[in-house]
Design a protein around this motif. Structure first.
Motif, PDB file in Angstrom:
ATOM      1  N   LYS B  16      35.662 -13.300   6.721  1.00 24.64           N
ATOM      2  CA  LYS B  16      34.037 -13.471   7.872  1.00 24.64           C
ATOM      3  C   LYS B  16      33.196 -12.384   8.102  1.00 24.64           C
ATOM      4  O   LYS B  16      32.516 -11.941   7.363  1.00 24.64           O
ATOM      5  CB  LYS B  16      33.870 -13.971   8.988  1.00 24.64           C
ATOM      6  N   TYR B  17      34.339 -11.363   8.488  1.00 26.88           N
ATOM      7  CA  TYR B  17      34.056  -9.746   8.273  1.00 26.88           C
ATOM      8  C   TYR B  17      33.171  -9.495   6.704  1.00 26.88           C
ATOM      9  O   TYR B  17      31.867  -8.800   6.765  1.00 26.88           O
ATOM     10  CB  TYR B  17      34.797  -8.768   8.525  1.00 26.88           C
ATOM     11  N   PHE B  22      28.824  -8.307   3.384  1.00 21.99           N
ATOM     12  CA  PHE B  22      27.296  -8.714   1.418  1.00 21.99           C
ATOM     13  C   PHE B  22      26.008  -9.333   2.441  1.00 21.99           C
ATOM     14  O   PHE B  22      24.713  -9.603   2.117  1.00 21.99           O
ATOM     15  CB  PHE B  22      28.218  -9.937   0.753  1.00 21.99           C
ATOM     16  N   LEU B  23      26.081 -10.578   3.299  1.00 19.14           N
ATOM     17  CA  LEU B  23      25.201 -11.503   3.529  1.00 19.14           C
ATOM     18  C   LEU B  23      23.920 -10.431   4.598  1.00 19.14           C
ATOM     19  O   LEU B  23      23.014 -10.566   4.607  1.00 19.14           O
ATOM     20  CB  LEU B  23      25.622 -12.693   5.255  1.00 19.14           C
ATOM     21  N   LEU B  96      23.522 -19.058  -3.431  1.00 13.61           N
ATOM     22  CA  LEU B  96      24.731 -17.963  -3.075  1.00 13.61           C
ATOM     23  C   LEU B  96      25.297 -17.875  -1.467  1.00 13.61           C
ATOM     24  O   LEU B  96      25.723 -18.197  -0.749  1.00 13.61           O
ATOM     25  CB  LEU B  96      24.432 -16.565  -3.556  1.00 13.61           C
ATOM     26  N   ILE B  97      23.739 -17.428  -0.968  1.00 13.81           N
ATOM     27  CA  ILE B  97      23.620 -16.987   0.762  1.00 13.81           C
ATOM     28  C   ILE B  97      24.493 -18.250   1.732  1.00 13.81           C
ATOM     29  O   ILE B  97      24.949 -18.565   2.164  1.00 13.81           O
ATOM     30  CB  ILE B  97      21.893 -16.536   0.765  1.00 13.81           C
ATOM     31  N   GLN B  98      23.644 -19.639   1.380  1.00 12.04           N
ATOM     32  CA  GLN B  98      24.419 -20.774   1.161  1.00 12.04           C
ATOM     33  C   GLN B  98      25.805 -20.367   1.631  1.00 12.04           C
ATOM     34  O   GLN B  98      26.369 -21.294   2.624  1.00 12.04           O
ATOM     35  CB  GLN B  98      23.008 -21.985   1.299  1.00 12.04           C
ATOM     36  N   ASN B  99      26.219 -20.558   0.533  1.00  5.99           N
ATOM     37  CA  ASN B  99      27.604 -20.819  -0.086  1.00  5.99           C
ATOM     38  C   ASN B  99      28.103 -20.189   1.104  1.00  5.99           C
ATOM     39  O   ASN B  99      29.378 -20.429   1.419  1.00  5.99           O
ATOM     40  CB  ASN B  99      27.526 -20.885  -1.572  1.00  5.99           C
ATOM     41  N   LEU B 100      28.107 -18.601   0.735  1.00  2.00           N
ATOM     42  CA  LEU B 100      28.603 -17.564   2.325  1.00  2.00           C
ATOM     43  C   LEU B 100      28.753 -18.012   3.966  1.00  2.00           C
ATOM     44  O   LEU B 100      29.351 -17.881   4.428  1.00  2.00           O
ATOM     45  CB  LEU B 100      27.787 -16.476   1.729  1.00  2.00           C
ATOM     46  N   GLN B 101      27.355 -18.574   3.364  1.00  5.02           N
ATOM     47  CA  GLN B 101      27.016 -19.095   5.126  1.00  5.02           C
ATOM     48  C   GLN B 101      28.120 -20.333   5.618  1.00  5.02           C
ATOM     49  O   GLN B 101      28.505 -20.250   6.625  1.00  5.02           O
ATOM     50  CB  GLN B 101      25.750 -18.916   5.508  1.00  5.02           C
ATOM     51  N   GLN B 103      30.971 -20.489   5.010  1.00  6.20           N
ATOM     52  CA  GLN B 103      32.141 -20.431   5.066  1.00  6.20           C
ATOM     53  C   GLN B 103      32.354 -19.591   6.261  1.00  6.20           C
ATOM     54  O   GLN B 103      33.226 -18.686   6.667  1.00  6.20           O
ATOM     55  CB  GLN B 103      32.287 -19.299   3.497  1.00  6.20           C
ATOM     56  N   LEU B 104      31.255 -19.286   6.586  1.00  2.74           N
ATOM     57  CA  LEU B 104      31.722 -18.624   8.090  1.00  2.74           C
ATOM     58  C   LEU B 104      31.916 -19.501   9.349  1.00  2.74           C
ATOM     59  O   LEU B 104      31.561 -20.340   9.617  1.00  2.74           O
ATOM     60  CB  LEU B 104      30.200 -17.999   8.825  1.00  2.74           C
TER      61      LEU B 104
END
Lengths: 161, 104
Positions: B16-17, B22-23, B96-101, B103-104
């Motif tokens: 998450k860190y 990246f976010l 991509l941002i949605q995908n990363l979010q 996973q948080l």
């Protein structure tokens, strides 16, 4: 195995620099500093005496100096410091210019780039170990030669008396 | 994402860190990219594309990386990208941002 090589990462790309730093630490390099612009790195150069620098070309997100200008300043002030260019610019011109100005390697940021940086740093580390061993062997040779001389003088004095 | 998975070695907090790191760059830069005008000087677009392409590569977004690298080259070579090209990049970055979010 812990590798004693002082490394500086100079790159305005904050997340990738953090990931690269952790990757290098995971691979045994326990002294890795980060700088996000050329100016702050050059300020610290004399204090920290970095042995290897991984340097980005385009530092426009951090300061006014680009990687080639930072390279020039490093080579002027600390010619023994090894510089590995690590750039998103797949440009032959920049690569040639950096190598001509004393960079040890030029790595284009790609999927395998972190591993390539590590390989390049391993070479610098091996070279540093080799040099340290050479110096140590030289000191041992001198000590042995001195020992022999003292013995010979002692023997000569004994025979003379 | 492979490198991030390897470095976080099963530690969800560590992962998450990295994702947040990246976010923190991707989100504001996407905002800047969306506000760029393709009919004006495209140097600001090139600069953002250059900055983000290495990051999307590390995250493993191959399609976005290929598109951004090619657009950067176009602008660097004196050409220009059109609005549709810019929109496509913004769309891939948003996904991509949605995908990363997620996973948080």
């Amino acid at each position: 195995m812990s590798k004693h090589l002082k490394i500086a990462l100079v790159d305005d790309d904050i997340p990738n620099t953090e990931v690269l730093r952790d990757f290098l630490i995971r691979n045994g390099y326990n002294h890795v500093d980060k700088f996000h612009d050329g100016e702050s790195f050059l300020e610290s150069l004399d204090r920290f005496d970095e042995r290897a620098v991984v340097l980005d070309f385009d530092l426009s997100g951090g300061g006014d100096l680009n990687g080639l200008e930072v390279l020039e300043a490093i080579k002027e002030r600390s010619p023994q410091t090894h510089v590995i260019f690590f750039s998103g610019q797949d440009s032959l011109e920049v690569a040639v210019e950096s190598l001509k100005n004393g960079a040890d390697d030029y790595i284009v940021k790609s999927n395998a780039a972190f591993a390539l940086v590590k390989t390049s740093l391993d070479k610098v580390y091996d070279l540093q170990v080799l040099r340290t061993n050479e110096k140590r062997n030289q000191r041992i040779s001198w000590a042995l030669a001195l020992g022999w001389m003292i013995t010979l003088v002692g023997v000569a004095l004994y025979v003379a008396n | 994402m492979e490198i991030i998975d390897r470095l976080s070695a099963g530690d969800p907090e560590k992962k998450k860190y990295y994702l947040r790191l990246f976010l923190d760059t991707l989100e504001p830069e996407l905002g800047r990219l969306k506000s760029c005008d393709v009919n004006a000087d495209q140097e600001p677009i090139r600069s953002i594309l250059h900055k983000l392409k290495s990051q999307v590569q590390t995250i493993g977004a191959a399609e976005a990386h290929t598109l951004m690298a090619s657009q950067e080259q176009t602008i660097k070579g004196g050409g220009a990208i059109d609005q549709a090209g810019l929109d496509k990049t913004c769309e891939l970055l948003s996904e991509l941002i949605q995908n990363l979010q997620d996973q948080l």
